[in-house]
Design an enzyme around this catalytic site. Structure first.
Site, PDB file in Angstrom:
ATOM      1  N   LYS A  81       0.950  -1.262   0.062  1.00 37.57           N
ATOM      2  CA  LYS A  81       0.079   0.018  -0.077  1.00 37.57           C
ATOM      3  C   LYS A  81       0.844   1.213  -0.047  1.00 37.57           C
ATOM      4  O   LYS A  81       1.876   1.197   0.703  1.00 37.57           O
ATOM      5  CB  LYS A  81      -0.946   0.024   1.128  1.00 37.57           C
ATOM      6  CG  LYS A  81      -2.024   1.032   1.237  1.00 37.57           C
ATOM      7  CD  LYS A  81      -2.896   0.653   2.700  1.00 37.57           C
ATOM      8  CE  LYS A  81      -3.968   1.814   2.747  1.00 37.57           C
ATOM      9  NZ  LYS A  81      -4.711   1.382   4.038  1.00 37.57           N
ATOM     10  N   SER A 156      -9.956   1.473   3.421  1.00 43.95           N
ATOM     11  CA  SER A 156      -8.961   2.363   2.204  1.00 43.95           C
ATOM     12  C   SER A 156      -7.845   1.372   1.532  1.00 43.95           C
ATOM     13  O   SER A 156      -7.458   1.819   0.374  1.00 43.95           O
ATOM     14  CB  SER A 156      -8.170   3.362   3.063  1.00 43.95           C
ATOM     15  OG  SER A 156      -7.206   2.628   3.991  1.00 43.95           O
ATOM     16  N   SER A 180      -9.693  -1.173   7.258  1.00 45.45           N
ATOM     17  CA  SER A 180      -9.064  -0.880   5.888  1.00 45.45           C
ATOM     18  C   SER A 180      -8.345  -1.951   5.372  1.00 45.45           C
ATOM     19  O   SER A 180      -7.958  -2.090   4.019  1.00 45.45           O
ATOM     20  CB  SER A 180      -8.094   0.389   5.979  1.00 45.45           C
ATOM     21  OG  SER A 180      -8.856   1.475   5.888  1.00 45.45           O
TER      22      SER A 180
HETATM   23  N1  GLN Z   1     -12.991   3.266   6.741  1.00 43.61           N
HETATM   24  C1  GLN Z   1     -12.501   3.831   7.911  1.00 43.61           C
HETATM   25  C2  GLN Z   1     -11.915   5.563   7.896  1.00 43.61           C
HETATM   26  O1  GLN Z   1     -12.230   5.780   7.006  1.00 43.61           O
HETATM   27  C3  GLN Z   1     -11.229   2.992   8.434  1.00 43.61           C
HETATM   28  C4  GLN Z   1      -9.987   3.376   7.620  1.00 43.61           C
HETATM   29  C5  GLN Z   1      -8.769   2.656   7.935  1.00 43.61           C
HETATM   30  O2  GLN Z   1      -8.953   1.344   8.504  1.00 43.61           O
HETATM   31  N2  GLN Z   1      -7.526   3.140   7.528  1.00 43.61           N
HETATM   32  O3  GLN Z   1     -11.229   5.877   8.832  1.00 43.61           O
END
Ligand code: GLN
Length: 488
Positions: A81, A156, A180
């Protein structure tokens, strides 16, 4: 090389290398060809490092041949990532503020991958600074779901999930702050694993919310996830929250299909309002499979589940507001060209460089931490966080692991939640409690609904990685979901 090769697991690919049927160079080239062929439709990658990867693969082939390199990832093409520092390779965090940022050092996990002989083929797309559930907050063209390119891959870590699902990498690394890794794994039909907080060093991970962030693997099956965790886990003095007595564990060594005597809790609060009937049906079917494998299942209640989302949207933005203060136009990345003085450099750089969701979180976090509101919001959220931890600890006195859906829905249409923040935030309602409590969680392919993948989540006690790998490995042996792949 046929596409049959690239849809294999990493351990199958590793066997092909070991037996001399294929070289790492050929394997890497086949992945690069696949990327070339389909990534225009998927946008899984922000950067492809083809030349470097092929050079590395040649030297890894030589090291394997001379017996200097062995292990599960030697010669295997992986993606990471784009919020993990790679020395000499662009690292954007999906943000315009870092669109030209080339870090001078490698993240701990990158060092580990390199030592293990993995071939890093590129950097995966993500919501800006890992804030989002659909990849639509990336400031680069958003990743699409390989099962249906009108839909999102989740977020994400949408790029890393889609890449593994579509054969653009055998393994990828994501980060999971609130879901994420697990939510995009669920939406893309692959395995995604978030380790216990402290098991994998965060050194070199571009911080979002430091008390929640953890790095973990995506893969096509549980064995690959277990092998990859064995490579990246372990103490690192450069991360002060890194666990001292972790590492050196071969998580894949004793996986077997037997669950007799294993006690699984089924928390009823995870059948949330709005769960799709097809997701619920697949989940209930999975519970029967687990029972058939000898596990004993019992319904249980975790009443604070409901509070976790609210706690998260205080704590995560608060930490983000502090972490992202470093992007001031002086030290890293973008610096506004139209600024006249130091204040304007900060003001304009941040104004130009951050997208709407990142700004929203910085403002929210600054507010929750400000004098007068700190006690009512931040402190209160921390107190409820403690209660959530205690609630899980109570459940693990009784159960070896908990089984829940990963996401209440399958992959949704691109654009369908971008104007409805609450709907977007609710995408992570089943994954966020796990981060709040710092526990390990894994999502594995658990069926289909309307032709789209459904994930099954298994949550373990602190450092209970082996347990959740055992449970999901047994489940995987008894099902065929992980063998399906998108026809892109
Ligand atoms: N979707 C969640 C957020 O927007 C989690 C994101 C993540 O785990 N980085 O914060």
């Amino acid at each position: 090389m046929t596409s049959g090769h690239i849809l294999k697991t990493a351990h199958e690919a590793r066997e092909l290398i070991r037996s001399g049927n294929v070289s790492s160079v050929e394997l890497t080239q086949s992945v690069l060809d696949r990327i070339e062929q389909i990534d225009g439709n998927l946008n899984s990658y922000i950067t492809v490092t083809g030349g470097k990867a092929l050079e590395r693969a040649a030297s890894v082939d030589a090291a394997i041949a001379s017996g200097d390199l062995d292990g599960p990832l030697a010669g295997v093409p992986v993606m990471v990532k784009d919020n993990m520092s790679t020395a000499g390779t662009l690292t954007t965090a999906g943000s315009q503020i870092l669109k030209n940022f080339v870090p001078p050092y490698d993240a701990h996990v990158i060092e580990r991958l390199n030592e293990a002989g993995a071939i890093i083929v590129g950097k995966g797309n993500l919501d800006e600074f890992a804030m989002g559930s659909s990849n639509e907050n990336s400031s680069f063209p958003p990743t699409r779901n390989p099962w249906d390119t009108t839909r999102v891959p989740g977020g994400s870590s949408g790029g890393p999930a889609a890449a593994v699902a579509a054969g653009e990498a055998f393994i990828s690394l994501g980060s999971d702050t609130g879901g994420s890794i697990r939510q995009p794994a669920s939406l893309c039909g692959v395995v995604g694993m978030k380790p216990t907080y402290g098991l994998v060093s965060r050194f070199g991970l571009l911080a979002f919310a430091s008390s929640l962030d953890q790095i973990g693997p995506f893969s096509r099956d549980v064995t690959d996830a277990a092998n990859t965790l064995s490579v990246i886990a372990g103490h690192d003095p450069r991360d002060s929250t890194s666990s001292l007595d972790s590492g050196g564990v071969d998580y894949a060594a004793d996986l077997n299909g037997d669950l007799s005597g294993v006690k699984l809790g089924v928390p009823k609060e995870y059948l949330v309002d709005g769960i799709e009937p097809g997701v619920r049906a697949a989940y209930e079917e999975s519970l029967k499979v687990l029972e058939g494998l000898g596990a004993s299942l019992e319904e249980t209640s975790l009443p604070l589940t409901d509070q976790a989302l609210a706690v998260y949207y205080i704590i995560a933005p608060s930490e983000a507001s502090a972490n992202l203060a470093r992007y001031d136009g002086f030290k890293y990345g973008h610096s506004s060209e139209s600024a006249q003085d130091a204040w304007e450099v900060m003001d304009m750089t941040r104004g130009e460089g951050f997208g709407a969701e990142v700004k929203r979180r910085i403002i929210l976090g600054g507010y929750a931490l400000s004098a007068g509101y700190y006690d009512a919001y931040y402190k209160k959220a921390q107190q409820v966080r403690t209660l959530i931890r205690q609630e899980f600890a109570g459940a693990f006195e009784k159960f070896d692991a908990l089984v829940t859906p990963t996401s209440p829905t399958v992959a949704f249409e691109a654009g369908s939640r971008t104007d409805d923040l609450l709907a977007m935030y609710l995408s992570d309602v089943c994954t966020i409690p796990v981060n709040i409590a710092g526990l390990p969680g894994i999502s594995v392919p658990g069926g289909f609904s309307d032709g789209l993948p459904v994930g099954l989540q298994v949550i373990g006690p602190q450092f209970g990685e082996q347990t959740i790998f055992n449970v999901t490995y047994a489940y995987e042996q008894a099902t065929e979901w992980h063998e399906a792949h998108p026809s892109i």
